[in-house]
Scaffold this motif. Structure first.
Motif, mmCIF file in Angstrom:
data_model
loop_
_atom_site.group_PDB
_atom_site.id
_atom_site.type_symbol
_atom_site.label_atom_id
_atom_site.label_comp_id
_atom_site.label_asym_id
_atom_site.label_seq_id
_atom_site.Cartn_x
_atom_site.Cartn_y
_atom_site.Cartn_z
ATOM 1 N N GLN A 148 0.832 -1.208 0.000
ATOM 2 C CA GLN A 148 0.000 0.000 0.000
ATOM 3 C C GLN A 148 0.863 1.253 0.000
ATOM 4 O OE1 GLN A 148 -2.300 -0.789 3.513
ATOM 5 N NE2 GLN A 148 -3.903 -1.909 2.404
ATOM 6 N N ALA A 149 1.967 1.219 0.766
ATOM 7 C CA ALA A 149 2.861 2.381 0.823
ATOM 8 C C ALA A 149 3.548 2.625 -0.513
ATOM 9 C CB ALA A 149 3.903 2.176 1.919
ATOM 10 N N MET A 150 3.772 1.567 -1.284
ATOM 11 C CA MET A 150 4.400 1.704 -2.598
ATOM 12 C C MET A 150 3.409 2.184 -3.662
ATOM 13 S SD MET A 150 6.825 -1.693 -2.581
ATOM 14 C CE MET A 150 7.516 -1.353 -4.195
ATOM 15 N N GLY A 151 2.153 2.319 -3.305
ATOM 16 C CA GLY A 151 1.168 2.856 -4.231
ATOM 17 C C GLY A 151 0.532 1.842 -5.149
ATOM 18 N N PHE A 152 0.629 0.541 -4.833
ATOM 19 C CA PHE A 152 -0.016 -0.471 -5.662
ATOM 20 C C PHE A 152 -1.538 -0.331 -5.567
ATOM 21 C CE2 PHE A 152 3.780 -3.550 -5.053
ATOM 22 C CZ PHE A 152 4.501 -2.823 -5.991
ATOM 23 N N SER A 153 -2.214 -0.667 -6.637
ATOM 24 C CA SER A 153 -3.673 -0.600 -6.642
ATOM 25 C C SER A 153 -4.251 -1.670 -5.712
ATOM 26 C CB SER A 153 -4.209 -0.810 -8.060
ATOM 27 O OG SER A 153 -3.918 -2.116 -8.517
ATOM 28 N N GLU A 154 -5.478 -1.420 -5.245
ATOM 29 C CA GLU A 154 -6.116 -2.376 -4.348
ATOM 30 C C GLU A 154 -6.328 -3.727 -5.034
ATOM 31 O OE1 GLU A 154 -6.258 -1.784 -1.409
ATOM 32 O OE2 GLU A 154 -6.908 0.223 -0.884
ATOM 33 N N ALA A 155 -6.669 -3.687 -6.319
ATOM 34 C CA ALA A 155 -6.891 -4.944 -7.047
ATOM 35 C C ALA A 155 -5.618 -5.776 -7.099
ATOM 36 C CB ALA A 155 -7.381 -4.644 -8.466
ATOM 37 N N ARG A 156 -4.467 -5.117 -7.350
ATOM 38 C CA ARG A 156 -3.202 -5.859 -7.407
ATOM 39 C C ARG A 156 -2.843 -6.418 -6.043
ATOM 40 N NH1 ARG A 156 2.743 -3.808 -9.595
ATOM 41 N NH2 ARG A 156 3.891 -5.645 -8.860
ATOM 42 N N ILE A 157 -3.073 -5.649 -4.991
ATOM 43 C CA ILE A 157 -2.742 -6.127 -3.647
ATOM 44 C C ILE A 157 -3.602 -7.339 -3.293
ATOM 45 C CG2 ILE A 157 -2.773 -5.524 -1.199
ATOM 46 C CD1 ILE A 157 -2.165 -2.646 -2.018
ATOM 47 N N ILE A 158 -4.885 -7.270 -3.635
ATOM 48 C CA ILE A 158 -5.792 -8.367 -3.282
ATOM 49 C C ILE A 158 -5.443 -9.639 -4.040
ATOM 50 C CG2 ILE A 158 -8.190 -9.169 -3.407
ATOM 51 C CD1 ILE A 158 -9.060 -6.291 -2.910
ATOM 52 N N PHE A 159 -5.329 -9.531 -5.377
ATOM 53 C CA PHE A 159 -5.175 -10.732 -6.207
ATOM 54 C C PHE A 159 -3.727 -11.206 -6.317
ATOM 55 C CE2 PHE A 159 -9.157 -8.815 -7.781
ATOM 56 C CZ PHE A 159 -9.998 -9.904 -7.585
ATOM 57 N N ARG A 160 -2.771 -10.317 -6.121
ATOM 58 C CA ARG A 160 -1.368 -10.700 -6.284
ATOM 59 C C ARG A 160 -0.704 -11.047 -4.958
ATOM 60 N NH1 ARG A 160 2.550 -9.145 -10.181
ATOM 61 N NH2 ARG A 160 4.297 -10.605 -9.932
ATOM 62 N N HIS A 161 -1.137 -10.418 -3.870
ATOM 63 C CA HIS A 161 -0.436 -10.602 -2.604
ATOM 64 C C HIS A 161 -1.322 -11.191 -1.506
ATOM 65 C CE1 HIS A 161 2.884 -8.307 -4.292
ATOM 66 N NE2 HIS A 161 2.015 -7.373 -4.657
ATOM 67 N N ALA A 162 -2.552 -10.694 -1.379
ATOM 68 C CA ALA A 162 -3.384 -11.128 -0.248
ATOM 69 C C ALA A 162 -3.969 -12.519 -0.455
ATOM 70 C CB ALA A 162 -4.497 -10.104 -0.005
ATOM 71 N N ILE A 163 -4.681 -12.730 -1.563
ATOM 72 C CA ILE A 163 -5.363 -14.009 -1.785
ATOM 73 C C ILE A 163 -4.399 -15.196 -1.843
ATOM 74 C CG2 ILE A 163 -6.744 -15.325 -3.447
ATOM 75 C CD1 ILE A 163 -8.334 -12.844 -4.034
ATOM 76 N N PRO A 164 -3.261 -15.123 -2.582
ATOM 77 C CA PRO A 164 -2.367 -16.294 -2.604
ATOM 78 C C PRO A 164 -1.874 -16.722 -1.232
ATOM 79 C CG PRO A 164 -1.794 -14.766 -4.360
ATOM 80 C CD PRO A 164 -2.799 -14.073 -3.496
ATOM 81 N N ASN A 165 -1.770 -15.796 -0.297
ATOM 82 C CA ASN A 165 -1.295 -16.140 1.047
ATOM 83 C C ASN A 165 -2.437 -16.451 2.008
ATOM 84 O OD1 ASN A 165 1.789 -15.585 1.079
ATOM 85 N ND2 ASN A 165 0.924 -13.849 -0.024
ATOM 86 N N ALA A 166 -3.650 -16.513 1.503
ATOM 87 C CA ALA A 166 -4.799 -16.835 2.353
ATOM 88 C C ALA A 166 -5.539 -18.067 1.868
ATOM 89 C CB ALA A 166 -5.752 -15.635 2.398
ATOM 90 N N LEU A 167 -4.944 -18.814 0.937
ATOM 91 C CA LEU A 167 -5.654 -19.929 0.309
ATOM 92 C C LEU A 167 -5.540 -21.253 1.047
ATOM 93 C CD1 LEU A 167 -5.026 -19.442 -3.529
ATOM 94 C CD2 LEU A 167 -7.141 -19.096 -2.260
#
Length: 392
Positions: free
Chosen positions: A337-356
Motif C-alpha cells: 500500500q505504501a508503494m502505491g499499488f492498486s487495491e486490485a493488485r494487492i488483493i489478487f497478487r499478494h493477499a489471496i495467494p497467502n490466504a488460500l
C-alpha cells in the motif's frame, strides 16, 4: 571471462535460492513430507485419468477399426456427433457394433458401454458365475452385470467421470464466487471501501436493469433451453448481458465523477452486507434450495454442476474472509500500500495467494460434498439421468 562466468553462477544461485524460498515452494516441500497426502494425490490422479479416458477404457465401439477398406475412429466420431458436427451412417445406426464384419478392430479394455445390455447375462450375474455366450475371457463381465445385463465395470468407469466432473466443475464455480466475494468482505471490512457517489448511484440503478434484462426477460429462453439441455449457453448469455450493463455503468461513472459533487466518496460496509447475505442464504437448507432449483429445470449434468456451484460458495467465502482479516494487517500488505499499488493488485497478487491454505481444504471437502449431493439427487430421480450419464 572467468569472472563473468563466476558472476553469472552467483546470480543464478541467488535466483534459485529466492525461488526455493517462495510461498508455493515452501508449500510443495511441506506437502511432500506428508506421505499420506502424496499418495492420496497420486490416487486422485489415477481416478482423474480413468475419468478423462473413460470412453477409451470401456466402450462397445472400437477405438479404431477397418470396415469395407475404410479406417475409422468411432469414439472420436461420437464426440463430433454429440457436438452436431456430423451424423452416423445408416449401417452404424441399424446394426450393433458387435455385429459388424471388421477387417481389423482394436476394442477398449472393457468392450462394453454402460448402456450395453447383454440379454444372455441378466439378473445380477456375478463375476465368478457362469456367463453365457462369452467369446473369450476379455468379453467376460469382470464385476458382473445388473438386472438388465449392463456391465458393472463399465458403469463404474463412466460413473467416475460423472462424479469427478460434478465435483471439480461445481467447486470451480463455487470457488470463483466464494473467493471473490469473501476477499472483498475480508480485505475491505466495513470502513475501507470508499466509492464515489455517482459510481454508487449508477451501479445501484444499473444492477436492477442488469438483472431485469439479463435474467428476468430471458427467463423463458433459459427455461426452454434447460428442457432441451442447453441451459449453460443461455445462462452464459444472461451473464454477459448482466456484465455488459454493469461495465457501461462504471464507464459512465468514470466520466461523470470528474464533477466535484459526484466525486465525493462514501464508505460502504461491504463486510456486514456480505455476511448478512451469507447468513440469509445459509438459513435456507441447502438440499431444499437445490431441490427447488432442480425442480424447475431439466435434470442434466450441466444443470446439476451449475446449481451445486451457485449454492455451495458460502463456506469458501467465510474461510477466505477470515484469513484476509488477518492478512490485511501484515507488513507486506502495508508495504504494498505504501508503494502505491492498486487495491486490485494487492488483493489478487499478494493477499489471496497467502490466504488460500484453509480455502483449499474447504474446496477438497466441497468436491466430496458435491459428489454426494449429485448422487442423492440421482437417487431421487431428479439428478443426472441414466441415459445422459453415458452420452455426456
Amino acid at each position: 571471462m572467468f569472472f563473468n562466468k563466476k558472476k553469472d553462477d552467483v546470480i543464478e544461485q541467488i535466483i534459485k535460492n529466492n525461488n526455493d524460498q517462495s510461498y508455493w515452494a515452501n508449500v510443495n516441500r511441506q506437502f511432500k513430507k506428508n506421505r499420506l497426502a502424496v499418495w492420496s494425490l497420486r490416487v486422485f490422479f489415477v481416478i482423474l485419468f480413468i475419468a478423462l479416458t473413460a470412453d477409451f477404457l470401456a466402450n462397445e465401439k472400437p477405438i479404431v477399426c477397418k470396415i469395407d477398406n475404410q479406417v475409422s475412429f468411432p469414439i472420436f466420431k461420437q464426440y463430433a456427433v454429440d457436438l452436431g458436427i456430423t451424423n452416423w451412417e445408416k449401417e452404424f445406426v441399424i446394426k450393433k457394433w458387435s455385429e459388424h464384419d471388421y477387417q481389423f478392430a482394436i476394442f477398449p479394455l472393457i468392450p462394453y458401454s454402460p448402456t450395453t445390455m447383454d440379454k444372455y447375462n441378466r439378473q445380477y450375474v456375478g463375476p465368478f458365475d457362469k456367463q453365457r455366450n462369452i467369446k473369450s475371457f476379455r468379453w467376460r463381465h469382470l464385476m458382473g452385470t445388473d438386472e438388465l445385463g449392463r456391465d458393472v465395470t463399465s458403469g463404474m468407469i463412466h460413473g467416475a467421470r460423472i462424479a469427478v466432473s460434478v465435483g471439480v466443475i461445481a467447486m470451480a464455480i463455487a470457488s470463483f464466487i466464494g473467493i471473490f466475494i469473501g476477499s472483498l468482505a475480508g480485505y475491505f471490512g466495513d470502513n475501507r471501501l470508499k466509492v464515489s457517489i455517482i459510481r454508487l448511484l449508477l451501479n445501484s440503478i444499473s444492477i436492477i436493469f442488469a438483472v431485469f434484462y439479463g435474467f428476468i426477460t430471458r427467463a423463458y429462453a433459459i427455461g426452454v433451453a434447460s428442457k432441451e439441455g442447453g441451459m449453460l449457453g443461455e445462462l452464459l448469455k444472461s451473464v454477459l448481458i448482466f456484465l455488459g450493463i454493469m461495465v457501461l455503468a462504471n464507464v459512465l461513472a468514470s466520466i461523470l465523477k470528474k464533477t466535484p459533487f459526484f466525486s465525493r466518496k462514501i464508505t460502504i460496509p461491504v463486510d456486514i452486507l456480505i455476511m448478512r447475505f451469507i447468513e440469509v442464504l445459509n438459513s435456507i437448507p441447502t438440499l431444499l434450495l437445490i431441490l427447488s432449483i432442480v425442480a424447475i429445470t431439466k435434470p442434466s449434468i450441466i444443470n446439476v454442476m451449475v446449481i451445486i456451484g451457485l449454492v455451495g460458495w458460502t463456506g469458501i467465502a467465510r474461510f477466505i474472509r477470515a484469513e484476509l482479516l488477518r492478512v490485511r494487517s501484515l507488513e507486506y500488505i502495508e508495504a504494498a500500500q505504501a508503494m502505491g499499488f492498486s487495491e486490485a493488485r494487492i488483493i489478487f497478487r499478494h493477499a489471496i495467494p497467502n490466504a488460500l491454505t484453509p480455502v483449499l481444504i474447504a474446496i477438497a471437502f466441497g468436491v466430496a460434498s458435491a459428489i454426494l449431493t449429485e448422487a442423492f439427487l440421482s437417487f431421487l430421480g431428479i439428478g443426472v439421468d441414466v441415459a445422459e450419464d453415458v452420452t455426456w
